[in-house]
Design a protein around this motif. Structure first.
Motif, mmCIF file in Angstrom:
data_model
loop_
_atom_site.group_PDB
_atom_site.id
_atom_site.type_symbol
_atom_site.label_atom_id
_atom_site.label_comp_id
_atom_site.label_asym_id
_atom_site.label_seq_id
_atom_site.Cartn_x
_atom_site.Cartn_y
_atom_site.Cartn_z
ATOM 1 N N LYS A 5 20.292 -13.416 107.037
ATOM 2 C CA LYS A 5 18.360 -14.113 106.294
ATOM 3 C C LYS A 5 19.618 -15.666 105.705
ATOM 4 C CE LYS A 5 15.259 -11.946 103.017
ATOM 5 N NZ LYS A 5 15.283 -11.588 101.729
ATOM 6 N N ASP A 6 20.206 -15.188 104.832
ATOM 7 C CA ASP A 6 20.327 -16.643 104.387
ATOM 8 C C ASP A 6 20.422 -18.011 105.419
ATOM 9 O OD1 ASP A 6 20.469 -15.442 101.751
ATOM 10 O OD2 ASP A 6 23.288 -14.426 101.571
ATOM 11 N N ARG A 7 21.330 -17.220 106.344
ATOM 12 C CA ARG A 7 22.227 -18.581 107.296
ATOM 13 C C ARG A 7 20.511 -18.912 107.846
ATOM 14 N NH1 ARG A 7 27.532 -17.159 109.740
ATOM 15 N NH2 ARG A 7 27.472 -19.515 110.705
ATOM 16 N N GLN A 46 22.784 -22.902 101.485
ATOM 17 C CA GLN A 46 22.568 -21.017 102.051
ATOM 18 C C GLN A 46 22.818 -21.062 102.765
ATOM 19 O OE1 GLN A 46 18.177 -21.822 102.824
ATOM 20 N NE2 GLN A 46 17.341 -20.985 101.006
ATOM 21 N N GLN A 47 23.038 -22.053 104.411
ATOM 22 C CA GLN A 47 23.957 -21.530 105.512
ATOM 23 C C GLN A 47 25.653 -21.195 104.896
ATOM 24 O OE1 GLN A 47 23.594 -22.503 109.081
ATOM 25 N NE2 GLN A 47 22.158 -23.602 108.760
ATOM 26 N N LEU A 48 26.419 -21.978 103.837
ATOM 27 C CA LEU A 48 27.266 -21.992 103.506
ATOM 28 C C LEU A 48 27.145 -20.515 102.656
ATOM 29 C CD1 LEU A 48 30.214 -22.198 102.404
ATOM 30 C CD2 LEU A 48 29.768 -23.816 100.680
ATOM 31 N N VAL A 49 26.037 -19.673 102.333
ATOM 32 C CA VAL A 49 26.068 -18.256 101.015
ATOM 33 C C VAL A 49 26.069 -17.473 102.643
ATOM 34 C CG1 VAL A 49 25.188 -17.135 99.990
ATOM 35 C CG2 VAL A 49 24.583 -18.936 99.095
ATOM 36 N N GLY A 50 25.558 -17.201 103.496
ATOM 37 C CA GLY A 50 25.812 -16.539 104.982
ATOM 38 C C GLY A 50 27.264 -16.365 104.935
ATOM 39 N N LYS A 51 27.776 -17.737 105.295
ATOM 40 C CA LYS A 51 29.005 -17.864 105.405
ATOM 41 C C LYS A 51 30.050 -16.548 104.971
ATOM 42 C CE LYS A 51 28.776 -21.451 108.710
ATOM 43 N NZ LYS A 51 28.998 -22.909 108.770
ATOM 44 N N VAL A 52 29.688 -17.009 103.455
ATOM 45 C CA VAL A 52 30.291 -16.460 102.308
ATOM 46 C C VAL A 52 30.211 -15.086 102.663
ATOM 47 C CG1 VAL A 52 30.745 -16.269 99.892
ATOM 48 C CG2 VAL A 52 31.471 -18.225 101.281
ATOM 49 N N LYS A 53 28.495 -14.505 102.501
ATOM 50 C CA LYS A 53 28.760 -13.508 102.770
ATOM 51 C C LYS A 53 28.882 -12.589 103.321
ATOM 52 C CE LYS A 53 24.188 -12.986 99.985
ATOM 53 N NZ LYS A 53 22.825 -12.795 99.544
#
Length: 60
Positions: A5-7, A46-53
């Motif tokens: 979703k974040d990505r 936001q994509q970075l947050v998705g990658k971290v998740k």
């Protein structure tokens, strides 16, 4: 599921930001260009947050 979703949101913001930047440049509108650049950076974050998740799990 939060990772995807974040990505996806991030990718959408990046694309919209790039479009705003192009429109701002084409119409000689520096304010629109700046808003597009900011939106693109938001999408990258936001994509970075998705990658971290994805790396740590959706529990964060």
């Amino acid at each position: 599921m939060g990772e995807l979703k974040d990505r996806a949101k991030g990718l959408g913001n990046e694309v919209a930001g790039k479009a705003k930047q192009a429109a701002g440049k084409a119409n000689d509108d520096p304010a629109l260009h700046a808003r597009g650049k900011a939106q693109e950076k938001k999408g990258e974050a936001q994509q970075l947050v998705g990658k971290v998740k994805g790396a740590l799990g959706d529990s964060i």
